[in-house]
Motif scaffolding. Structure first.
Motif, mmCIF file in Angstrom:
data_model
loop_
_atom_site.group_PDB
_atom_site.id
_atom_site.type_symbol
_atom_site.label_atom_id
_atom_site.label_comp_id
_atom_site.label_asym_id
_atom_site.label_seq_id
_atom_site.Cartn_x
_atom_site.Cartn_y
_atom_site.Cartn_z
ATOM 1 N N PHE A 185 0.833 -1.216 0.000
ATOM 2 C CA PHE A 185 0.000 0.000 0.000
ATOM 3 C C PHE A 185 0.863 1.260 0.000
ATOM 4 N N GLN A 210 -0.863 4.863 -0.507
ATOM 5 C CA GLN A 210 -1.599 5.328 0.660
ATOM 6 C C GLN A 210 -0.655 5.671 1.815
ATOM 7 N N ALA A 221 1.240 10.710 -3.874
ATOM 8 C CA ALA A 221 0.561 9.416 -3.824
ATOM 9 C C ALA A 221 0.349 8.865 -5.233
#
Length: 266
Positions: free
Chosen positions: A220, A223, A250
């Motif tokens: 991830f 994030q 991001a």
């Protein structure tokens, strides 16, 4: 005194401000990668000397300039066209040229996004090797950028240059970083294991580089990058500009993740 090197490719929009910021230098050299706009004309009109070399990567471009171009001074400050010198940094560089105990200096940028210095969103101070001796100093390519070669004697300057991250708009930033993502993914595939010992280094620059190498192993990542920059590093204190930039970071990490997955299946 010292010389200034500016790397360019179709920078007619950014170059005038960059050149104006170094008007106090008596040796400004532009190394162009084949611009098709007015970049070379603008540089010549401002009194800069212009040379041309096809672009392969940043380290090779800077090393070519260091070794092949006839600078008038033994110290060179490396700028990009969307960056600007400041009077305080210029004065510090002029004082630093007398130091014989190092080969180059790390300099941190003030990164400007939509007219605001976003100090927290950009991990200030993010030092880079920018003020160096020519022709002895050598750069090595790392991802989409460059670093000093191992064993180089380095010191730090206190004052900063300016880097306008939004000079071409958010979409231009994103398109440029789509190319950078491929370079960063390639560097990671070739980089081997993270240096765990470096995470405990007393040098914050060494710790920063080690943490970045470790981050490739985390899930991830887009994030996590947003949470880290916006909340843990205090990007929310940079206002709307900080939020916009953290969102772009991001998106960039998502591009890197896509490139890493693509490499793993080929």
């Amino acid at each position: 005194m010292f010389s200034v090197l500016i790397l360019t490719l179709n920078e007619e929009h950014n170059l005038p401000r960059c050149l104006e910021s170094v008007c106090g230098c008596d040796d400004v050299v532009v190394l162009d990668s084949g611009s098709t706009d007015r970049t070379a004309e603008i540089a010549l009109q401002a009194g800069a000397r212009v040379f041309t070399r096809p672009f392969d990567d940043f380290a090779s471009q800077r090393n070519h300039a260091q070794r092949e171009l006839p600078f008038r001074h033994p110290w060179v400050f490396h700028l990009d066209a969307d960056e600007q010198m400041t009077p305080t940094l210029m004065a510090e560089c002029n004082a630093a040229v007398s130091d014989q105990a190092c080969d180059g200096y790390f300099v941190a940028p003030h990164m400007i996004f939509h007219g605001r210095w976003i100090r927290r969103s950009t991990d200030y101070p993010a030092f880079q090797a920018r003020f160096v001796r020519a022709p002895e100093f050598a750069f090595i390519q790392v991802g989409h950028g460059q670093r000093e070669a191992p064993g180089t004697r380095m010191k730090y300057l206190r004052h900063c240059y300016l880097h306008d991250l939004s000079s071409g708009g958010d979409q231009t930033w994103y398109e440029k970083h789509a190319r950078y993502a491929r370079d960063e993914a390639r560097e990671h595939r070739q980089g081997g294991r993270p240096n765990w010992r470096a995470l405990r280094s007393a040098d914050p620059l060494v710790r920063r580089r080690a943490a970045k190498a470790l981050s490739y192993r985390l899930p991830f990542r887009p994030q996590l990058r947003f949470v880290y920059q916006y909340f843990l590093r205090g990007g929310f204190l940079d206002g709307a500009a900080g939020l916009g930039y953290c969102r772009l970071l991001a998106r960039y990490e998502r591009l890197v993740s896509v490139e890493l997955r693509r490499a793993a299946t080929t």
